[in-house]
Write a protein that holds these residues in place. Structure first.
Motif, PDB file in Angstrom:
ATOM      1  N   SER A  70       0.899  -1.140   0.050  1.00  0.00           N
ATOM      2  CA  SER A  70       0.014  -0.067  -0.142  1.00  0.00           C
ATOM      3  C   SER A  70       0.765   1.210  -0.185  1.00  0.00           C
ATOM      4  CB  SER A  70      -0.818   0.216   1.128  1.00  0.00           C
ATOM      5  OG  SER A  70      -0.225   0.322   2.399  1.00  0.00           O
ATOM      6  N   VAL A  71       2.091   1.078   0.646  1.00  0.00           N
ATOM      7  CA  VAL A  71       2.893   2.362   0.759  1.00  0.00           C
ATOM      8  C   VAL A  71       3.387   2.605  -0.799  1.00  0.00           C
ATOM      9  CG1 VAL A  71       5.262   3.321   1.519  1.00  0.00           C
ATOM     10  CG2 VAL A  71       3.800   1.938   3.189  1.00  0.00           C
ATOM     11  N   GLU A  72       3.725   1.607  -1.379  1.00  0.00           N
ATOM     12  CA  GLU A  72       4.073   1.580  -2.739  1.00  0.00           C
ATOM     13  C   GLU A  72       3.200   2.191  -3.811  1.00  0.00           C
ATOM     14  OE1 GLU A  72       6.224  -1.082  -6.323  1.00  0.00           O
ATOM     15  OE2 GLU A  72       5.641  -2.132  -4.108  1.00  0.00           O
ATOM     16  N   GLU A  73       1.915   1.534  -3.657  1.00  0.00           N
ATOM     17  CA  GLU A  73       0.992   2.214  -4.663  1.00  0.00           C
ATOM     18  C   GLU A  73       0.449   3.628  -4.107  1.00  0.00           C
ATOM     19  OE1 GLU A  73      -0.347   0.668  -6.916  1.00  0.00           O
ATOM     20  OE2 GLU A  73       0.837  -1.023  -6.679  1.00  0.00           O
TER      21      GLU A  73
ATOM     22  N   ASP B  67       1.032   6.728  -6.892  1.00  0.00           N
ATOM     23  CA  ASP B  67      -0.212   7.522  -7.347  1.00  0.00           C
ATOM     24  C   ASP B  67      -0.054   8.892  -6.882  1.00  0.00           C
ATOM     25  OD1 ASP B  67      -3.296   7.643  -8.047  1.00  0.00           O
ATOM     26  OD2 ASP B  67      -3.247   8.703  -5.912  1.00  0.00           O
ATOM     27  N   PHE B  68       0.769   9.156  -5.880  1.00  0.00           N
ATOM     28  CA  PHE B  68       1.121  10.476  -5.604  1.00  0.00           C
ATOM     29  C   PHE B  68       2.042  11.215  -6.619  1.00  0.00           C
ATOM     30  CE2 PHE B  68       5.068  13.289  -4.447  1.00  0.00           C
ATOM     31  CZ  PHE B  68       4.359  14.517  -4.101  1.00  0.00           C
ATOM     32  N   TRP B  69       2.928  10.324  -7.279  1.00  0.00           N
ATOM     33  CA  TRP B  69       3.806  10.794  -8.458  1.00  0.00           C
ATOM     34  C   TRP B  69       3.176  11.101  -9.619  1.00  0.00           C
ATOM     35  CZ3 TRP B  69       8.485  12.776  -8.996  1.00  0.00           C
ATOM     36  CH2 TRP B  69       9.098  12.673 -10.128  1.00  0.00           C
ATOM     37  N   ALA B  70       1.856  10.288  -9.918  1.00  0.00           N
ATOM     38  CA  ALA B  70       1.056  10.375 -11.103  1.00  0.00           C
ATOM     39  C   ALA B  70       0.312  11.341 -11.039  1.00  0.00           C
ATOM     40  CB  ALA B  70       0.295   9.064 -11.274  1.00  0.00           C
ATOM     41  N   THR B  71      -0.271  11.912  -9.902  1.00  0.00           N
ATOM     42  CA  THR B  71      -0.882  12.959  -9.810  1.00  0.00           C
ATOM     43  C   THR B  71      -0.342  14.088  -8.857  1.00  0.00           C
ATOM     44  OG1 THR B  71      -2.091  12.014  -7.809  1.00  0.00           O
ATOM     45  CG2 THR B  71      -2.975  11.408  -9.895  1.00  0.00           C
ATOM     46  N   ARG B  72       0.704  14.233  -8.970  1.00  0.00           N
ATOM     47  CA  ARG B  72       1.508  15.276  -8.065  1.00  0.00           C
ATOM     48  C   ARG B  72       0.898  16.742  -8.652  1.00  0.00           C
ATOM     49  NH1 ARG B  72       5.047  13.369 -11.946  1.00  0.00           N
ATOM     50  NH2 ARG B  72       6.462  14.814 -12.972  1.00  0.00           N
ATOM     51  N   PRO B  73       1.192  17.333  -7.403  1.00  0.00           N
ATOM     52  CA  PRO B  73       0.620  19.111  -7.508  1.00  0.00           C
ATOM     53  C   PRO B  73       1.435  19.696  -8.560  1.00  0.00           C
ATOM     54  CG  PRO B  73       1.123  18.458  -5.112  1.00  0.00           C
ATOM     55  CD  PRO B  73       1.832  17.294  -5.981  1.00  0.00           C
TER      56      PRO B  73
ATOM     57  N   TYR C 284       3.452  10.977   2.363  1.00  0.00           N
ATOM     58  CA  TYR C 284       2.797   9.669   1.988  1.00  0.00           C
ATOM     59  C   TYR C 284       1.165   9.776   2.943  1.00  0.00           C
ATOM     60  CZ  TYR C 284       1.212   5.047   3.409  1.00  0.00           C
ATOM     61  OH  TYR C 284       0.552   3.903   3.529  1.00  0.00           O
ATOM     62  N   LEU C 285       1.466  10.150   4.239  1.00  0.00           N
ATOM     63  CA  LEU C 285       0.114  10.532   4.820  1.00  0.00           C
ATOM     64  C   LEU C 285      -0.705  11.464   4.541  1.00  0.00           C
ATOM     65  CD1 LEU C 285       1.806  10.224   8.675  1.00  0.00           C
ATOM     66  CD2 LEU C 285       0.571   8.433   7.432  1.00  0.00           C
ATOM     67  N   LEU C 286      -0.116  12.462   3.930  1.00  0.00           N
ATOM     68  CA  LEU C 286      -1.177  13.268   3.339  1.00  0.00           C
ATOM     69  C   LEU C 286      -1.767  12.989   1.850  1.00  0.00           C
ATOM     70  CD1 LEU C 286      -2.030  16.388   3.441  1.00  0.00           C
ATOM     71  CD2 LEU C 286      -0.203  17.042   2.076  1.00  0.00           C
ATOM     72  N   HIS C 287      -1.300  12.249   1.266  1.00  0.00           N
ATOM     73  CA  HIS C 287      -1.582  11.793   0.083  1.00  0.00           C
ATOM     74  C   HIS C 287      -2.589  10.594   0.310  1.00  0.00           C
ATOM     75  CE1 HIS C 287      -1.777  11.353  -4.294  1.00  0.00           C
ATOM     76  NE2 HIS C 287      -1.897   9.920  -3.979  1.00  0.00           N
ATOM     77  N   ARG C 288      -2.303   9.681   1.342  1.00  0.00           N
ATOM     78  CA  ARG C 288      -3.281   8.675   1.658  1.00  0.00           C
ATOM     79  C   ARG C 288      -4.530   9.145   2.293  1.00  0.00           C
ATOM     80  NH1 ARG C 288      -2.511   3.238   2.877  1.00  0.00           N
ATOM     81  NH2 ARG C 288      -3.930   2.493   4.297  1.00  0.00           N
TER      82      ARG C 288
ATOM     83  N   GLY D 264      16.938   4.547   1.389  1.00  0.00           N
ATOM     84  CA  GLY D 264      15.900   5.450   1.358  1.00  0.00           C
ATOM     85  C   GLY D 264      15.709   5.712  -0.186  1.00  0.00           C
ATOM     86  N   ALA D 265      16.801   6.324  -0.919  1.00  0.00           N
ATOM     87  CA  ALA D 265      16.776   6.545  -2.313  1.00  0.00           C
ATOM     88  C   ALA D 265      16.519   5.340  -3.126  1.00  0.00           C
ATOM     89  CB  ALA D 265      18.366   6.799  -2.979  1.00  0.00           C
ATOM     90  N   GLY D 266      16.843   3.880  -2.640  1.00  0.00           N
ATOM     91  CA  GLY D 266      16.609   2.850  -3.389  1.00  0.00           C
ATOM     92  C   GLY D 266      14.992   2.521  -3.376  1.00  0.00           C
ATOM     93  N   MET D 267      14.510   2.889  -2.042  1.00  0.00           N
ATOM     94  CA  MET D 267      12.928   2.526  -1.997  1.00  0.00           C
ATOM     95  C   MET D 267      12.370   3.402  -2.990  1.00  0.00           C
ATOM     96  SD  MET D 267      12.812   2.109   2.070  1.00  0.00           S
ATOM     97  CE  MET D 267      11.033   2.208   2.051  1.00  0.00           C
ATOM     98  N   VAL D 268      12.667   4.888  -2.961  1.00  0.00           N
ATOM     99  CA  VAL D 268      12.036   5.691  -3.670  1.00  0.00           C
ATOM    100  C   VAL D 268      11.962   5.371  -5.252  1.00  0.00           C
ATOM    101  CG1 VAL D 268      11.788   8.107  -4.699  1.00  0.00           C
ATOM    102  CG2 VAL D 268      12.156   7.460  -2.458  1.00  0.00           C
ATOM    103  N   LEU D 269      13.277   5.016  -5.814  1.00  0.00           N
ATOM    104  CA  LEU D 269      13.445   4.510  -6.953  1.00  0.00           C
ATOM    105  C   LEU D 269      12.657   3.233  -7.357  1.00  0.00           C
ATOM    106  CD1 LEU D 269      14.775   4.816  -9.695  1.00  0.00           C
ATOM    107  CD2 LEU D 269      16.745   3.359  -8.755  1.00  0.00           C
ATOM    108  N   GLY D 270      12.494   2.242  -6.438  1.00  0.00           N
ATOM    109  CA  GLY D 270      11.840   0.841  -6.743  1.00  0.00           C
ATOM    110  C   GLY D 270      10.396   1.265  -6.797  1.00  0.00           C
ATOM    111  N   SER D 271       9.723   2.202  -6.013  1.00  0.00           N
ATOM    112  CA  SER D 271       8.405   2.583  -6.102  1.00  0.00           C
ATOM    113  C   SER D 271       8.126   3.473  -7.539  1.00  0.00           C
ATOM    114  CB  SER D 271       7.935   3.427  -4.782  1.00  0.00           C
ATOM    115  OG  SER D 271       8.201   2.939  -3.673  1.00  0.00           O
TER     116      SER D 271
END
Length: 420
Positions: free
Chosen positions: A9-12, A16-22, A133-137, A264-271
């Motif tokens: 769910s964190v990854e999704e 979704d934040f990246w796809a609809t980012r401000p 993450y919490l704001l977008h969720r 942390g950079a690896g987690m962001v890139l993987g997401s």
């Protein structure tokens, strides 16, 4: 499970934040519109967002780094793509290329400050990512951009297809039209209603619909990003151990900061790439906790002790050179000393409070400091990170009498020097 937060769910949520980012608006902006864009996207007060950026800036500049990245990665309201994407030739942006290059160069020293700042800035960046993450969720469903204008779609990447009935001039050519029926159907043997001959026969059972095959669940491939990131972290760890022999900078806190930054950079890139890296969270969380503890508490303080230390010497010779506590409080009362002579002492506390009372008529020179906390030093007060006050005060009777030189400090907590 409803309400649960899993790695998937964190990854999704991040995808979704990246796809609809401000997007950065032209109205209501103070600098580049990053805070205003976030506030509009999630329908919150922009003042709250700006205060959050200022608070993160106090974490050794983490807010500055996040704002620069937002300036580069969030497009303006009427642009196709962000400034960084335009620099890569993926669309149009109104941000001048020269400004984009300057912003990219500004990120470099900000990232260096990220490393030099130790774990405080690492924690600030992780806190920022967690807040996003919490704001977008919680509010990601509000004010969502249309699919045709969402980031990563359409003119921002969406394919333009030909709709039904589209053709030359928007009309179907005569050759493409179906041949008209000339034989009356069974329900109109006299041919009285030729305009309705194309309707289906009454009572005719509907044509059976072929059952769709059961979906085949594809097995998720192994995470190449996670494996590569883990390998990179091992390389960083090995390199830090070797470099520690040549530089004092590579102590435990900074090495942990480097490891958490890589993971942390690896987690962001993987997401963003959609191919894993979620399992790295089980390394990031414990390393972060250990790093915060190592940064907050000074384990090199002499004569470590737990609890409270209180002393009220009656003679100059009774004053110790140093009063210390690793966790707890130190209270030193010098008001019983005679009004002559000279006293020099230090009070050091890792986690807790350091309080000193001096005579009302003593000549006091005091150095008060705390890495994170509050300082109350003979009338001077300050709160926050890296607080430092130096005061020289001759008391109520002016120069002359007992001379007191103090060095009072804490790593995390309260420093107070007052007159009796």
């Amino acid at each position: 499970m409803s309400g649960s937060i899993s790695a998937a769910s964190v990854e999704e949520t991040l995808k979704d934040f990246w796809a609809t980012r401000p997007r950065r608006p032209h109205d209501g902006r103070k600098i580049a519109g990053v805070a205003a864009g976030i506030a509009q996207r999630y329908q919150i007060d922009p003042v709250i967002v700006r205060v959050a950026f200022v608070a993160m800036a106090l974490c050794n500049g983490a807010g500055v780094l996040i704002y620069l990245l937002g300036w580069l990665l969030l497009a303006q309201a009427d642009d196709e793509v962000s400034a960084a994407e335009a620099l890569l030739g993926r669309g149009r942006s109104s941000t001048p290329t020269a400004l984009t290059v300057l912003l990219g160069l500004a990120v470099v020293p900000a990232t260096g400050f990220f490393v030099d700042g130790g774990f405080t800035m690492v924690g600030g960046v992780l806190l920022s990512v967690g807040a996003i993450y919490l704001l977008h969720r919680g509010r990601g469903q509000l004010n969502r951009p249309e699919p045709a204008v969402a980031f990563g779609a359409g003119a921002y990447g969406a394919e333009q297809g030909v709709g039904v009935g589209d053709g030359s001039g928007g009309k179907v050519s005569t050759e493409e039209q179906t041949t008209e029926r000339v034989t009356p159907p069974a329900w109109d043997p006299l041919g009285a209603a030729p305009f309705a001959w194309d309707l289906p026969e009454p009572g005719r059972p509907p044509e059976p619909v072929a059952a769709s095959p059961a979906p085949v669940v594809a097995r998720r491939p192994g995470s190449r990003v996670g494996l590569a990131t883990f390998g990179a972290s091992l390389v960083v760890l090995a390199g830090s151990l070797v470099a520690s022999s040549y530089s004092d900078w590579f102590h435990a806190q900074h090495v942990l900061g480097l490891l958490v930054a890589v993971l942390g950079a690896g987690m962001v890139l993987g997401s963003l790439r959609g191919n894993g890296g979620r399992g790295l969270i089980w390394l990031v969380v414990p390393l972060s906790v250990v790093g915060v503890v190592l940064t907050s508490v000074d384990f090199d303080v002499d004569a470590k002790q737990m609890g409270s230390t209180r002393d009220k010497p009656a003679a100059v010779a009774d004053v110790k050179d140093r009063y210390t506590a690793s966790v707890g409080e130190v209270e030193l009362d010098l008001t019983a000393l005679p009004n002559s002579g000279s006293v020099t002492t230090a009070v050091e506390v890792g986690l807790g409070s350091a309080r000193v009372r001096v005579p009302a008529d003593a000549d006091v020179t005091v150095n008060c400091r705390t890495d994170l906390g509050s300082v109350r030093c003979l009338g001077r007060e300050s709160d926050g990170e890296g607080r430092h006050e130096e005061v020289t005060d001759h008391g109520t009777d002016g120069p002359g009498g007992l001379e007191v030189v103090l060095d009072v400090r804490t790593d995390l907590g309260e420093v107070e020097v007052s007159r009796g």
